[in-house]
Write a protein that holds these residues in place. Structure first.
Motif, short mmCIF file in Angstrom:
data_model
loop_
_atom_site.label_atom_id
_atom_site.label_comp_id
_atom_site.label_asym_id
_atom_site.label_seq_id
_atom_site.Cartn_x
_atom_site.Cartn_y
_atom_site.Cartn_z
N ALA A 66 -3.36 -37.88 -2.36
CA ALA A 66 -3.06 -36.70 -1.55
C ALA A 66 -4.15 -35.65 -1.67
O ALA A 66 -4.54 -35.03 -0.67
CB ALA A 66 -1.71 -36.11 -1.97
N HIS A 67 -4.66 -35.46 -2.88
CA HIS A 67 -5.72 -34.47 -3.12
C HIS A 67 -6.95 -34.77 -2.27
O HIS A 67 -7.46 -33.89 -1.56
CB HIS A 67 -6.08 -34.49 -4.60
CG HIS A 67 -7.19 -33.58 -5.00
ND1 HIS A 67 -7.03 -32.22 -5.12
CD2 HIS A 67 -8.50 -33.84 -5.33
CE1 HIS A 67 -8.18 -31.67 -5.50
NE2 HIS A 67 -9.07 -32.63 -5.63
N TRP A 68 -7.40 -36.01 -2.29
CA TRP A 68 -8.64 -36.33 -1.58
C TRP A 68 -8.43 -36.47 -0.08
O TRP A 68 -9.33 -36.16 0.71
CB TRP A 68 -9.28 -37.57 -2.18
CG TRP A 68 -9.94 -37.23 -3.49
CD1 TRP A 68 -9.47 -37.49 -4.74
CD2 TRP A 68 -11.14 -36.47 -3.65
NE1 TRP A 68 -10.31 -36.95 -5.68
CE2 TRP A 68 -11.35 -36.33 -5.04
CE3 TRP A 68 -12.07 -35.91 -2.77
CZ2 TRP A 68 -12.44 -35.64 -5.57
CZ3 TRP A 68 -13.17 -35.23 -3.27
CH2 TRP A 68 -13.35 -35.10 -4.66
N LEU A 69 -7.24 -36.88 0.34
CA LEU A 69 -6.95 -36.88 1.78
C LEU A 69 -6.96 -35.45 2.32
O LEU A 69 -7.50 -35.19 3.41
CB LEU A 69 -5.60 -37.53 2.05
CG LEU A 69 -5.56 -39.06 2.09
CD1 LEU A 69 -4.12 -39.54 2.11
CD2 LEU A 69 -6.33 -39.60 3.29
N ALA A 70 -6.40 -34.51 1.56
CA ALA A 70 -6.40 -33.11 2.00
C ALA A 70 -7.81 -32.54 2.05
O ALA A 70 -8.17 -31.80 2.97
CB ALA A 70 -5.53 -32.27 1.07
N ILE A 71 -8.64 -32.91 1.07
CA ILE A 71 -10.04 -32.44 1.07
C ILE A 71 -10.78 -33.04 2.26
O ILE A 71 -11.56 -32.35 2.93
CB ILE A 71 -10.72 -32.81 -0.26
CG1 ILE A 71 -10.17 -31.93 -1.38
CG2 ILE A 71 -12.23 -32.66 -0.15
CD1 ILE A 71 -10.65 -32.31 -2.77
#
Length: 205
Positions: free
Chosen positions: A65-70
């Motif tokens: 989720a962190h890297w998809l949001a970034i």
């Protein structure tokens, strides 16, 4: 040899992408730091909200989720580059200095730059929803050597210290610590008729 101009990173809140005259307001924003080398970084806005929905719907890991949001911020960066005449989209650290040498405004793509900084042994952020694009901007500003980070928001700041802003939910909980090493932090309400940079202090009295 003359001193290099100061370098300012404007972090644009993702909610501002619905402003009808956004291109004109971005021009006025850049004029506030006309003697500086300017870079822009957009937040996630509606694209990051979609990732939040995916995270709940599919029980994504914090890492995913962190890297998809970034990476969602990268889509907004490409939009921003279309709205800022003559700007350069930057995905690699060497390209940043080249664009600045040509005195062009820069739009940063957070994902590739954060990965390069981590690979070079630079600072990294925890992978959770407590880390938003504000802390990401502070991390990039520190790692890339910007003299000033200006948070561009939809409202006035509710306080003039980083800690109190975090307590009141206007920046994420990670932001005060990540931004603590920056030389200067400012705040602009982009929806205001009169744009001005308000200084924010690192710590209260």
């Amino acid at each position: 040899m003359p001193n290099s101009p100061p370098r300012t990173l404007f972090k644009l809140g993702g909610s501002l992408l619905d402003v009808p005259d956004l291109a004109e307001r971005l021009r006025r924003l850049a004029a506030l730091r006309s003697e500086h080398r300017i870079a822009f970084l957009p937040g996630g806005g509606a694209t990051a909200d979609l990732v939040r929905d995916w995270s709940d719907r599919f029980a994504l890991s914090d890492h995913a989720a962190h890297w998809l949001a970034i990476d969602a911020m990268g889509l907004n960066a490409r939009l921003l580059c279309e709205l800022i005449p003559g700007s350069t989209l930057v995905t690699e650290m060497p390209a940043l200095r080249l664009a600045e040498a040509d005195e062009r405004p820069v739009v940063l793509v957070a994902g590739p730059l954060l990965r390069q900084i981590a690979e070079a042994g630079g600072p990294s952020l925890s992978e959770s929803w407590e880390v938003t694009s504000d802390a990401i901007a502070a991390c990039l500003a520190a790692a890339l050597g910007f003299d000033e980070l200006v948070l561009v928001k939809s409202c006035e700041p509710a306080a003039d210290t980083l800690e109190t802003l975090a307590e009141r939910g206007q920046v994420d909980p990670a932001f005060p610590e990540v931004a603590g090493t920056l030389g200067a932090v400012g705040w602009v309400n982009l929806r205001s008729q009169e744009l001005r940079v308000r200084a924010v202090r690192g710590r209260g009295p």
